[in-house]
Write an enzyme that holds these catalytic residues in place. Structure first.
Site, PDB file in Angstrom:
ATOM      1  N   GLN A 108      81.619  17.404  84.256  1.00  0.00           N
ATOM      2  CA  GLN A 108      80.161  17.326  83.665  1.00  0.00           C
ATOM      3  C   GLN A 108      79.527  18.749  83.303  1.00  0.00           C
ATOM      4  OE1 GLN A 108      77.540  14.988  86.103  1.00  0.00           O
ATOM      5  NE2 GLN A 108      75.841  16.549  85.815  1.00  0.00           N
ATOM      6  N   GLY A 109      79.239  18.885  82.141  1.00  0.00           N
ATOM      7  CA  GLY A 109      78.743  19.942  81.663  1.00  0.00           C
ATOM      8  C   GLY A 109      77.055  19.944  81.481  1.00  0.00           C
ATOM      9  N   THR A 110      76.603  20.924  80.858  1.00  0.00           N
ATOM     10  CA  THR A 110      75.270  20.971  80.837  1.00  0.00           C
ATOM     11  C   THR A 110      74.723  19.892  79.742  1.00  0.00           C
ATOM     12  OG1 THR A 110      75.556  23.548  81.057  1.00  0.00           O
ATOM     13  CG2 THR A 110      73.096  22.334  80.548  1.00  0.00           C
ATOM     14  N   TYR A 111      75.180  19.555  79.000  1.00  0.00           N
ATOM     15  CA  TYR A 111      74.829  18.658  77.918  1.00  0.00           C
ATOM     16  C   TYR A 111      75.984  17.348  77.657  1.00  0.00           C
ATOM     17  CZ  TYR A 111      77.570  21.542  74.581  1.00  0.00           C
ATOM     18  OH  TYR A 111      78.605  22.044  73.879  1.00  0.00           O
ATOM     19  N   LYS A 125      84.640  13.695  75.547  1.00  0.00           N
ATOM     20  CA  LYS A 125      83.384  14.500  75.771  1.00  0.00           C
ATOM     21  C   LYS A 125      82.232  13.867  74.964  1.00  0.00           C
ATOM     22  CE  LYS A 125      81.278  19.072  75.389  1.00  0.00           C
ATOM     23  NZ  LYS A 125      81.713  20.583  75.545  1.00  0.00           N
ATOM     24  N   VAL A 134      82.205  14.364  80.718  1.00  0.00           N
ATOM     25  CA  VAL A 134      83.784  14.335  80.099  1.00  0.00           C
ATOM     26  C   VAL A 134      84.529  13.029  80.944  1.00  0.00           C
ATOM     27  CG1 VAL A 134      85.629  15.558  79.478  1.00  0.00           C
ATOM     28  CG2 VAL A 134      83.448  16.768  79.370  1.00  0.00           C
ATOM     29  N   ILE A 150      85.788  13.210  84.525  1.00  0.00           N
ATOM     30  CA  ILE A 150      86.480  14.301  85.217  1.00  0.00           C
ATOM     31  C   ILE A 150      85.624  15.645  85.010  1.00  0.00           C
ATOM     32  CG2 ILE A 150      88.826  13.284  84.758  1.00  0.00           C
ATOM     33  CD1 ILE A 150      88.663  14.556  81.792  1.00  0.00           C
ATOM     34  N   ASP A 182      81.177  32.175  76.017  1.00  0.00           N
ATOM     35  CA  ASP A 182      81.064  31.470  77.297  1.00  0.00           C
ATOM     36  C   ASP A 182      82.424  31.488  78.244  1.00  0.00           C
ATOM     37  OD1 ASP A 182      79.845  30.540  79.689  1.00  0.00           O
ATOM     38  OD2 ASP A 182      79.647  28.540  78.719  1.00  0.00           O
TER      39      ASP A 182
END
Ligand SMILES: Nc1ncnc2c1ncn2[C@@H]1O[C@H](COP(=O)(O)OP(=O)(O)OP(=O)(O)O)[C@@H](O)[C@H]1O
Length: 714
Positions: free
Chosen positions: A140-143, A161, A146, A138, A256
């Site tokens: 996608q982050g930098t690192y 996550k 999810v 569901i 952020d």
């Protein structure tokens, strides 16, 4: 076979006081059930080294079938005792007081985690991977990736996550631990709740378990045709400010704040998420922090000017940007580079006063102080906005951080006390799936369709939210690319990568979920024509945590990546880089090698890489790539070429030169900047057309690789 991270680790012999124990109990909310039970046989043997004079323990982790099962009674007894303790003292809540690393390991934590993140896991017991059923990806982050998952123990849907580590380097584990620590310190209805942690010993990974949230504010705000009413805007803003007030009162800066980090559930509750860049702060101490935080469009001027002493005001600026965005229907300052961002800020909010320049002593002041001051035109620009909203915006978007007030003060402002008042979250409409992630996926699909048959173009997309078409690269593209280069993966790949549940699940120990009818239905229920508008991706933090780890730190929380003079070198290429990212290639025309080749041909400062950047690049180069790099065809190129601005592994292009030479004339800088980008794109288009023609003519395609015959290959 256990992974190589389970070797040996030093015992943390700090002891937990009864008071700590109480507080960790109070703050902990990890639910545990069936701690000792297991559906999959995961056997852990814990043994003291025969000559463990240094007090080390060795953990051998194995996944076995029934025949090779080795049950360590000692371990299981400890684990069960821990579970009994929890259940007796806090029914449904896992709060095992364990301070020593050995005890953490005994409680089921992998040693790599216990060794460096004892504080983060103190009093908790890991959840088992097999107590979740992974459903779909569901976010996608930098690192992180999810996933939506079913918590089989509690029968509810959660978000998992999965944190990506760089080979479990202690420094990157520590950064993740900081996020967990911060999340555990916070307890508020408008802050995402960390419900537990899942370790996966075989893959050396860690999952954070969160309550599941259906939407994010960025996704909702970009939903075509959806316009929030004033009570709705107030409702979201109130919740955001309440959550922020809680963070600040607990000594946490989020750093952020942006729409995609404000999650919203189907009951209208907004929760601040993604504390990956958050930091503890003490307003009474002169703490040094990194200025390389906050996503570009929401970053306050003082950070762009290099401030390393700041506080809650950075989050308030971002909040002001969001307030304006909710009324304007689009991001108000979508800069493509730090330089351009600062320029947009000055043009709208005015440039700082002489007094502010003098007293703030900001590192980049000499470079970016405009020759002529800019007049503030917030009220003029947004004259259509309700007066109370404008009033709050004026405060939050103050150039001087001291004038931005506090979240608590904002909550008492006229904006919230004048009618129409904020509506109740429960009265907010239930929206279809609308995460920024959904929007991107839909956009990808539309693009694919278009590429396949030229029919994927959604007419509604064209008119909607013009600003989303602007290439807005991740602010941390520079370092992320470097890291990815080290990891042998490309930005474009990770962005367009299809989730392969089988691959991941096998490794992680999660039950594999076959494609389900419900998933198919869900997809069908979503807009089949790709109506979600692409919101230009700008969701990454400025600096990947691992980059901080790799580059070394010069602030308490900062990477040693640049000195004051490097502002433009680190930032300005993001616009050019946006041409290199897969998601925008279609729009921009040229392919990565094509653009890189063209970039290589740009004159002057474009290719002059500052010494510090060269040093940084050397630091960030993968082992074995310091003197040469691998060509796509397997041959090696020279280090010099790489240092001129190209870093490459295979066909992954990494350019790290400054787009602009710093100068006192910002307007001129911006003009040069735009001209150069336009030139690159124009020439790339022409060349692409040539390639197409050659292809159409059936001739051989010329080699456009930057490696083919030097820079002048075109
Ligand atoms: N609790 C949750 N429920 C539903 N979706 C979530 C949840 N947490 C995160 N997500 C989704 O996953 C995305 C990535 O999560 P998150 O922002 O925490 O990761 P990150 O790696 O820190 O990302 P970033 O690079 O944006 O900082 C979010 O934008 C959101 O869409």
């Amino acid at each position: 076979m256990g992974c190589n991270c389970f070797k040996a680790s030093a015992i943390d012999d700090s002891r937990e006081s009864p008071r700590d124990r109480l507080s960790s109990k109070a703050s902990s909310d990890l639910r545990v059930s069936r701690v000792a039970s297991s559906r999959r046989e995961e056997v852990v043997r814990l043994k003291e080294r025969p000559s463990s004079r240094d007090g080390r323990v060795m953990l051998i982790d194995r996944q076995t079938n029934g025949s090779t099962r080795v049950q360590t009674e000692n371990f299981e007894r400890k684990r069960e005792k821990a579970a009994e303790y929890i259940i007796a003292h806090h029914p449904g809540i896992a709060t095992v007081p364990k301070a020593a690393e050995g005890e953490h390991v005994a409680a089921g934590w992998p040693s790599w985690l216990a060794a460096v993140a004892g504080e983060a896991i103190r009093g908790w017991i890991p959840r088992r991977a097999d107590s979740f059923e992974k459903l779909d990806k569901i976010g996608q982050g930098t690192y992180s990736n999810v996933y939506r998952a079913r918590d089989l123990d509690h029968g509810k849907i959660v978000a998992l996550k999965k944190v990506r580590f760089d080979n479990l380097e202690p420094e990157s584990v520590r950064f993740m631990a900081r996020e967990i620590n911060i999340l555990r310190r916070l307890d508020h209805p408008n802050i995402i709740k960390l419900e537990g942690l899942v370790t996966s010993r075989m893959s050396c990974s860690l999952y954070l378990v969160f309550e599941y949230m259906e939407h994010d504010l960025a996704g909702l705000a970009s939903f075509p045709g959806l316009k929030f009413t004033e009570p709705q805007v107030k409702c979201y803003m109130q919740q955001l400010l309440r959550g922020l007030d809680h963070c600040h009162s607990r000594g946490v800066l989020h750093r952020d704040i942006k729409g995609s980090n404000l999650l919203i559930d189907n009951s209208g509750n907004l929760k601040i998420a993604d504390f990956g860049l958050a930091s503890f702060f003490d307003p009474h101490q002169n703490q040094t922090l990194t200025s390389r935080v906050v996503t570009l469009w929401y970053r306050p001027p003082e950070l762009l000017l290099g401030a390393t002493h700041y506080g809650i005001s950075v989050d308030l600026w971002s909040t002001g940007c969001i307030l304006a965005e909710l009324y304007a229907g689009k991001p108000i300052m979508p800069g493509r580079t730090e330089v351009e961002q600062l320029h947009k800020i000055f043009k709208l909010c005015g440039s700082p006063s002489e007094d502010y320049w003098r007293k703030s002593k900001l590192p980049h002041a000499t470079i970016f102080k405009p020759q002529q001051p800019y007049r503030r035109i917030v009220a003029e620009t947004f004259k259509e906005f309700p007066a109370a909203a404008l009033g709050l915006m004026e405060t939050l978007l103050s150039i001087d951080p001291a004038d931005r007030g506090t979240a608590a003060a904002a909550l008492k402002s006229e904006f919230f006390t004048t009618k129409p008042l904020a509506c109740d979250p429960s009265t907010l409409p239930i929206y279809p799936p609308s995460k920024e992630f959904d929007a991107k996926a839909r956009d990808e699909e539309a693009r694919r369709q278009k590429a396949a048959g030229g029919k994927g173009q959604n007419p509604e997309r064209k008119g909607a939210r013009e600003s989303r078409a602007i290439p807005a690269p991740d602010a941390n593209a520079e370092l992320v690319l470097s890291i990815q280069k080290r990891q042998g993966q490309s930005n474009s790949k990770s962005r367009s990568e299809k989730f392969n549940p089988h691959q991941e699940d096998v490794a992680s120990g999660f039950p594999i979920d076959p494609p389900r009818q419900s998933q198919v239905l869900e997809e069908t229920n979503r807009d089949p024509q790709g109506h979600y508008i692409k919101r230009a991706s700008h969701s990454g933090p400025l600096v990947h945590r691992a980059a901080w780890a790799k580059a070394g730190r010069n602030h308490d929380d900062a990477p040693k990546v640049s000195n004051g003079a490097d502002l433009s070198t680190l930032s300005s290429l993001v616009a050019a880089r946006s041409l290199l990212t897969d998601g925008r290639r279609e729009k921009c025309g040229p392919s990565q090698p094509e653009v890189s080749n063209l970039i290589g041909k740009l004159p002057g400062s474009f290719n002059e890489v500052s010494d510090s950047i060269r040093k940084q690049d050397r630091k960030l180069q993968p082992q074995g790539h310091s003197g040469s790099y691998q060509r796509e065809d397997g041959r090696t190129g020279s280090k010099d070429r790489m240092m001129q601005g190209y870093g490459s592994k295979g066909n992954k292009i990494h350019y790290s030169g400054p787009l602009l030479a710093p100068s006192g004339n910002m307007d001129q800088m911006l003009k040069d900047h735009d001209r150069q980008i336009q030139e690159v794109v124009r020439r790339a288009r022409i060349d692409k057309a040539k390639v197409r023609k050659v292809q159409a003519d059936g001739n051989q395609v010329p080699d456009y690789s930057i490696f083919s015959s030097g820079r002048g290959a075109l």
